[in-house]
Design a protein around this motif. Sequence first.
Motif, PDB file in Angstrom:
ATOM      1  N   ILE A  56       0.840  -1.206   0.000  1.00 38.58           N
ATOM      2  CA  ILE A  56       0.000   0.000   0.000  1.00 38.58           C
ATOM      3  C   ILE A  56       0.872   1.252   0.000  1.00 38.58           C
ATOM      4  N   TYR A  59       2.043   1.922  -3.525  1.00 37.95           N
ATOM      5  CA  TYR A  59       1.040   2.560  -4.383  1.00 37.95           C
ATOM      6  C   TYR A  59       0.825   4.015  -3.983  1.00 37.95           C
ATOM      7  N   ILE A 140      -6.145  -2.063  -1.715  1.00 36.13           N
ATOM      8  CA  ILE A 140      -5.236  -1.034  -2.223  1.00 36.13           C
ATOM      9  C   ILE A 140      -6.039   0.186  -2.665  1.00 36.13           C
TER      10      ILE A 140
END
Length: 150
Positions: A56, A59, A140
């Motif tokens: 995470i 991203y 996500i």
Amino acid sequence: MTAQNEEIENVVIIDAEGAILGRLASSIAQLLKEGYRVYVVNAEKAVVSGDKRRVIEGYKVWLSIKTLRNPGKSSPRRPKNPVSIVKYTVRGMLPKTFNKGRSRLSRLKVFVGVPKEFEGRKMIKIPSSGIKRVVSVSEIAEALGWRGRK
């Protein structure tokens, strides 16, 4: 053989539930290169292997990157929902030449959940490799700001 039967033969429906995103994207890219029209259902249930926090954070780094032209105001658009994340991953595996990549990507449709028109139809399932530390694409996307399907 009619034109409708010919079109049905060139259609592939893939169930992304439990599939590793990178392997799923490479399979989809290969099918698109072969001329198939690909529909991906349950995009939010695809998974990314790795530690949840690390994936995470990786991203989220995308969101902090700004352009050199106007770093204070804008940044490039980044995928924040499961459909865009899957499409962006597949796009990275297609040729970079504009016309080839764009035309192949236009034959890909990605859905959250299973649309009514695909219920009861035969779907291909990409086998998962049994990796235990995985993060779903919906987790996500929610960390990036996606409000989900509620």
